[in-house]
Write a protein that holds these residues in place. Structure first.
Motif, PDB file in Angstrom:
ATOM      1  N   GLY A  16       7.880   7.773   4.932  1.00  0.00           N
ATOM      2  CA  GLY A  16       8.432   7.039   5.922  1.00  0.00           C
ATOM      3  C   GLY A  16       7.906   6.973   7.244  1.00  0.00           C
ATOM      4  N   ASP A  17       6.728   7.280   7.611  1.00  0.00           N
ATOM      5  CA  ASP A  17       6.114   7.388   8.677  1.00  0.00           C
ATOM      6  C   ASP A  17       5.798   6.410   9.365  1.00  0.00           C
ATOM      7  OD1 ASP A  17       3.374   7.887  10.412  1.00  0.00           O
ATOM      8  OD2 ASP A  17       4.569   9.759  10.555  1.00  0.00           O
ATOM      9  N   GLU A  18       5.844   5.988  10.614  1.00  0.00           N
ATOM     10  CA  GLU A  18       5.741   4.780  11.238  1.00  0.00           C
ATOM     11  C   GLU A  18       4.276   4.220  11.175  1.00  0.00           C
ATOM     12  OE1 GLU A  18       7.238   4.745  15.030  1.00  0.00           O
ATOM     13  OE2 GLU A  18       9.281   4.747  14.410  1.00  0.00           O
ATOM     14  N   LYS A  19       3.591   5.401  10.976  1.00  0.00           N
ATOM     15  CA  LYS A  19       1.913   4.826  11.033  1.00  0.00           C
ATOM     16  C   LYS A  19       1.250   4.694   9.385  1.00  0.00           C
ATOM     17  CE  LYS A  19       0.867   7.645  15.035  1.00  0.00           C
ATOM     18  NZ  LYS A  19      -0.083   8.782  15.528  1.00  0.00           N
ATOM     19  N   ALA A  20       2.267   4.289   8.575  1.00  0.00           N
ATOM     20  CA  ALA A  20       1.877   3.942   7.178  1.00  0.00           C
ATOM     21  C   ALA A  20       1.132   2.614   7.224  1.00  0.00           C
ATOM     22  CB  ALA A  20       3.330   3.992   6.041  1.00  0.00           C
ATOM     23  N   ARG A  21       0.206   2.540   6.269  1.00  0.00           N
ATOM     24  CA  ARG A  21      -0.445   1.331   6.195  1.00  0.00           C
ATOM     25  C   ARG A  21      -0.463   0.603   4.939  1.00  0.00           C
ATOM     26  NH1 ARG A  21      -7.087   0.964   7.209  1.00  0.00           N
ATOM     27  NH2 ARG A  21      -7.174  -1.124   6.893  1.00  0.00           N
ATOM     28  N   PHE A  22      -0.021  -0.721   5.096  1.00  0.00           N
ATOM     29  CA  PHE A  22       0.351  -1.432   3.848  1.00  0.00           C
ATOM     30  C   PHE A  22      -1.098  -2.266   3.333  1.00  0.00           C
ATOM     31  CE2 PHE A  22       4.388  -0.347   5.722  1.00  0.00           C
ATOM     32  CZ  PHE A  22       5.253  -0.432   4.704  1.00  0.00           C
ATOM     33  N   LEU A  23      -1.358  -2.168   2.214  1.00  0.00           N
ATOM     34  CA  LEU A  23      -2.452  -2.858   1.997  1.00  0.00           C
ATOM     35  C   LEU A  23      -2.193  -4.116   0.657  1.00  0.00           C
ATOM     36  CD1 LEU A  23      -5.306  -0.324   1.469  1.00  0.00           C
ATOM     37  CD2 LEU A  23      -5.276  -2.207   3.377  1.00  0.00           C
ATOM     38  N   ARG A  24      -2.395  -5.075   0.951  1.00  0.00           N
ATOM     39  CA  ARG A  24      -1.986  -6.072  -0.262  1.00  0.00           C
ATOM     40  C   ARG A  24      -3.132  -5.960  -1.107  1.00  0.00           C
ATOM     41  NH1 ARG A  24       0.493 -11.813   0.984  1.00  0.00           N
ATOM     42  NH2 ARG A  24       0.844 -12.308  -1.233  1.00  0.00           N
ATOM     43  N   ASP A  25      -2.783  -5.753  -2.564  1.00  0.00           N
ATOM     44  CA  ASP A  25      -3.710  -5.875  -3.549  1.00  0.00           C
ATOM     45  C   ASP A  25      -3.593  -7.105  -4.290  1.00  0.00           C
ATOM     46  OD1 ASP A  25      -5.546  -5.027  -5.575  1.00  0.00           O
ATOM     47  OD2 ASP A  25      -3.982  -3.838  -6.634  1.00  0.00           O
ATOM     48  N   ARG A  26      -4.599  -7.985  -3.698  1.00  0.00           N
ATOM     49  CA  ARG A  26      -4.720  -9.533  -4.104  1.00  0.00           C
ATOM     50  C   ARG A  26      -6.196  -9.870  -4.151  1.00  0.00           C
ATOM     51  NH1 ARG A  26      -3.105 -12.975   0.897  1.00  0.00           N
ATOM     52  NH2 ARG A  26      -4.549 -12.368   2.224  1.00  0.00           N
ATOM     53  N   PHE A  27      -6.317 -10.780  -4.681  1.00  0.00           N
ATOM     54  CA  PHE A  27      -7.816 -11.498  -4.801  1.00  0.00           C
ATOM     55  C   PHE A  27      -7.838 -12.099  -3.327  1.00  0.00           C
ATOM     56  CE2 PHE A  27     -10.299 -15.205  -5.401  1.00  0.00           C
ATOM     57  CZ  PHE A  27     -11.426 -14.734  -5.861  1.00  0.00           C
TER      58      PHE A  27
END
Length: 158
Positions: A15-26
């Motif tokens: 739940g940390d605000e510095k979390a990084r979201f990586l979209r796993d896509r082509f």
């Protein structure tokens, strides 16, 4: 629906605000410009390797007998980066101490962020019943060595 990997920095909690979201896509950009895509995402060693392989492909493409092989090598490099680029970025962050905290299926990044932060108790929804899979997946399955790519596995079922 897209799949997002949520990585948290070293020493941070869920739940940390510095979390990084990586979209796993082509990635179409990575298919046509793999070196620039890797440089944009700060994967310098991978970019140097992709540049070397594509340069080799360009050099081979000038030869009359191996021209098609050189073109194939360049296309294969772009295809590999387009398919596996997000996985390479996640692996790079994990080597730096980041941890994969969640895998979320959502329509877009904003929805994925909402789901993630609500599940971790920072939103209004209760975090008791989580719909996300537990990681690592190898610990959730009794069948650890399933056949790959539709091939029949050996010593199965007994």
């Amino acid at each position: 629906m897209a799949t997002f990997l949520v990585l948290i920095p070293p020493g941070a909690e869920a739940g940390d605000e510095k979390a990084r979201f990586l979209r796993d896509r082509f990635s179409w950009i990575a298919l046509f410009l793999p070196v620039l895509w890797l440089l944009w995402h700060r994967a310098f060693l991978a970019a140097a390797l992709a540049f070397a392989v594509q340069s080799l492909g360009s050099a081979i493409a000038g030869h009359p007998a191996f021209g098609l092989a050189g073109l194939g090598l360049s296309v294969a490099t772009g295809l590999l980066v387009a398919l596996e680029g997000p996985s390479m970025l996640a692996a790079s962050l994990e080597r730096k101490g980041w941890t994969v905290d969640a895998v979320i299926s959502a329509a877009d990044r904003e929805t994925a962020e909402d789901i993630y932060y609500m599940e971790n108790g920072t939103g209004e929804a209760p975090a008791a019943e989580s719909a996300r899979p537990l990681l690592p997946a190898s610990q959730t399955s009794a069948r650890r060595h399933a056949p790959m790519l539709g091939l029949v596995g050996f010593k199965e079922g007994g």
